[in-house]
Write an enzyme that holds these catalytic residues in place. Structure first.
Site, PDB file in Angstrom:
ATOM      1  N   HIS A   1      44.829   6.706  24.184  1.00 20.45           N
ATOM      2  CA  HIS A   1      43.674   5.819  23.986  1.00 20.45           C
ATOM      3  C   HIS A   1      43.192   5.755  22.548  1.00 20.45           C
ATOM      4  CE1 HIS A   1      41.527   9.608  24.057  1.00 20.45           C
ATOM      5  NE2 HIS A   1      40.460   9.001  23.604  1.00 20.45           N
TER       6      HIS A   1
HETATM    7  C1  UD1 Z   1      35.259   7.508  23.125  1.00 22.14           C
HETATM    8  C2  UD1 Z   1      35.200   8.485  21.964  1.00 22.14           C
HETATM    9  C3  UD1 Z   1      36.512   9.238  21.872  1.00 22.14           C
HETATM   10  C4  UD1 Z   1      36.882   9.878  23.187  1.00 22.14           C
HETATM   11  C5  UD1 Z   1      36.890   8.820  24.266  1.00 22.14           C
HETATM   12  C6  UD1 Z   1      37.216   9.404  25.610  1.00 22.14           C
HETATM   13  C7  UD1 Z   1      33.839   7.730  20.048  1.00 22.14           C
HETATM   14  C8  UD1 Z   1      33.922   7.309  18.631  1.00 22.14           C
HETATM   15  N1  UD1 Z   1      35.029   7.807  20.695  1.00 22.14           N
HETATM   16  O1  UD1 Z   1      36.280   6.562  22.810  1.00 22.14           O
HETATM   17  O2  UD1 Z   1      36.362  10.254  20.902  1.00 22.14           O
HETATM   18  O3  UD1 Z   1      38.145  10.470  23.078  1.00 22.14           O
HETATM   19  O4  UD1 Z   1      35.593   8.208  24.311  1.00 22.14           O
HETATM   20  O5  UD1 Z   1      37.331   8.441  26.582  1.00 22.14           O
HETATM   21  O6  UD1 Z   1      32.782   7.985  20.537  1.00 22.14           O
HETATM   22  N2  UD1 Z   1      35.158   0.905  28.037  1.00 22.14           N
HETATM   23  C9  UD1 Z   1      35.084   0.462  29.322  1.00 22.14           C
HETATM   24  N3  UD1 Z   1      34.355   1.194  30.221  1.00 22.14           N
HETATM   25  C10 UD1 Z   1      33.676   2.308  29.878  1.00 22.14           C
HETATM   26  C11 UD1 Z   1      33.736   2.740  28.549  1.00 22.14           C
HETATM   27  C12 UD1 Z   1      34.485   2.030  27.640  1.00 22.14           C
HETATM   28  O7  UD1 Z   1      35.676  -0.533  29.680  1.00 22.14           O
HETATM   29  O8  UD1 Z   1      33.020   2.912  30.740  1.00 22.14           O
HETATM   30  C13 UD1 Z   1      35.971   0.148  27.057  1.00 22.14           C
HETATM   31  C14 UD1 Z   1      35.174  -0.946  26.384  1.00 22.14           C
HETATM   32  O9  UD1 Z   1      36.058  -2.006  26.123  1.00 22.14           O
HETATM   33  C15 UD1 Z   1      34.778  -0.307  25.087  1.00 22.14           C
HETATM   34  C16 UD1 Z   1      35.988   0.544  24.782  1.00 22.14           C
HETATM   35  O10 UD1 Z   1      36.419   1.017  26.053  1.00 22.14           O
HETATM   36  O11 UD1 Z   1      34.497  -1.211  24.063  1.00 22.14           O
HETATM   37  C17 UD1 Z   1      35.721   1.699  23.860  1.00 22.14           C
HETATM   38  O12 UD1 Z   1      34.699   2.546  24.381  1.00 22.14           O
HETATM   39  P1  UD1 Z   1      33.943   3.559  23.382  1.00 22.14           P
HETATM   40  O13 UD1 Z   1      32.999   4.400  24.118  1.00 22.14           O
HETATM   41  O14 UD1 Z   1      33.424   2.796  22.219  1.00 22.14           O
HETATM   42  O15 UD1 Z   1      35.111   4.450  22.795  1.00 22.14           O
HETATM   43  P2  UD1 Z   1      36.332   5.163  23.536  1.00 22.14           P
HETATM   44  O16 UD1 Z   1      37.598   4.535  23.074  1.00 22.14           O
HETATM   45  O17 UD1 Z   1      36.091   5.306  24.981  1.00 22.14           O
END
Ligand code: UD1
Length: 366
Positions: free
Chosen positions: A205
């Site tokens: 991811h």
């Molecule tokens: C975040 C953490 C990362 C961790 C990861 C674990 C930061 C900078 N990154 O990354 O360190 O390893 O979580 O999962 O905080 N999304 C969904 N549903 C959700 C959450 C996210 O669809 O419940 C999708 C959305 O498109 C969103 C994208 O994932 O924009 C990224 O989510 P985000 O929380 O910004 O970062 P992660 O890649 O999950």
């Protein structure tokens, strides 16, 4: 007035907060649990609260997704209001996600004693958003709760005071050990039509791996070669699921929905090997004694290499395949670091309850 405000926001936070919350409750400490809502999907959040019996958060900030700045700003605004209202003495944040950084900065300015769980981990890769979050969170924290010796050494080298640094062990391991027997009894493998030790588990991811289609295609080519030896199953993070489905050319790599905590623990525990770019999974495989191939050039968790089952294989197909062959042939060492013993939550609660906020000297002098 609240004694300890605990903040969790994203999937890898939930299993870290649970043992600390329990240990504080056992000591009669008044706690407030805030969920920032950085992760919000049922499979990224609710399932962890249900399976781990984490109590319903006292506040939910519903910050959702956004750019780094948008997400960080939303958590800061939300946490500021909660701190103003509840006036916590301590604020506890785990890990390295945007919610961690945002809450720590606000609490430091509000005069809370800030405690960082997982302090001192360093990948030395400033291109990782998490590395920025780790370094800045440590700098604004008062109590640095380190999971391992290498983290302690990093903090000393950066000039933190000895009375700030506490080697408490790995709190994620507390949750793993408390749940692994229950996980093994689940029907996860049957449900996915897998045989014990008859598959590899994969997660990907990190932006550096999944955002550039050329990089992702290269990784899937390497995974396809591993899959010629053993079938692979990949529970996909929602941010990358579509791109990974598009990049996958092998019918022996199965991309599935994200799993809950117990099913993913079962998937790891029964795997022949795990390939991942996650930080936490490097630790979980070490504790489970399962070979882990980390698809990154660096790790903030080098102890899983020196004292665990992890190998850094980067993105080079030859290195990935050679390491997979070693894993399948049993040529991987199985070790577990000290203090990864299921008692880290207790040690963290001890540090918090033995710190006198009236006399603790703020870290203005590093
Ligand atoms: C975040 C953490 C990362 C961790 C990861 C674990 C930061 C900078 N990154 O990354 O360190 O390893 O979580 O999962 O905080 N999304 C969904 N549903 C959700 C959450 C996210 O669809 O419940 C999708 C959305 O498109 C969103 C994208 O994932 O924009 C990224 O989510 P985000 O929380 O910004 O970062 P992660 O890649 O999950």
């Amino acid at each position: 007035m609240t004694d300890v405000l605990l903040v969790a926001g994203a999937r890898p936070n939930f299993m870290k907060i649970k043992p600390v919350l329990d240990a504080l409750e056992r000591r009669g400490v008044d706690t407030l649990l805030v969920h920032t809502g950085q992760h919000y999907d049922e499979r990224m959040s609710d399932v962890f609260f249900d399976e781990l019996a984490i109590r319903k958060p006292d506040r939910f900030l519903a910050v959702g997704s956004g750019t780094h700045a948008e997400q960080t700003a939303a958590v800061m605004t939300g946490i500021e209001a909660v701190i103003d209202e509840t006036k916590p003495t301590f604020l506890v944040v785990p890990g390295d996600v945007n919610s961690t950084l945002a809450a720590a900065i606000v609490a430091a300015k509000a005069g809370c004693v800030v405690a960082h769980i997982e302090a001192g981990l360093r990948s030395r890769d400033w291109g990782m958003p998490e590395e920025v979050n780790r370094v800045v969170t440590d700098r604004v924290s008062d109590l640095l709760l380190a999971p391992s010796d290498d983290a302690v050494e990093n903090l000393r080298a950066e000039g933190y005071r000895e009375d700030q640094i506490h080697l408490v062990g790995n709190v994620m391991v507390d949750t793993l050990l408390a749940n692994v027997a229950r996980a093994r009894q689940r029907t996860t493998l049957e449900d996915l039509a897998l045989e014990p030790a008859g598959y590899g588990a994969v997660t990907l991811h990190r932006p550096a791996n999944v955002d550039d289609p050329a990089v992702l295609a290269g990784l899937f080519d390497a995974l396809a070669k591993v899959a010629e030896r053993i079938p692979l199953v990949l529970p996909a993070h929602p941010r990358a699921a579509e791109r990974m489905r598009a990049a996958n050319r092998s019918d022996r790599i199965r991309i599935i929905e994200p799993l809950g905590y117990l099913d993913f623990l079962a998937l790891q525990a029964h795997a022949a090997l795990v390939l991942t770019d996650s930080g936490g999974i490097q630790e979980e495989t070490t504790v489970l004694g399962i070979p882990c191939l980390t698809l990154r050039e660096n790790t903030e968790r080098p102890i899983t290499i020196t004292e665990g089952t992890n190998r850094l294989v980067g993105r080079d197909p030859d290195a990935i395949i050679a390491a997979a062959d070693d894993a399948l042939a049993g040529r991987f060492e199985k070790r577990r670091p000290a203090l990864w013993d299921g008692q880290a939550g207790e040690r963290i609660a001890d540090v918090l309850t033995s710190t006198d906020p009236a006399t603790f000297k703020r870290p203005t002098d590093i």
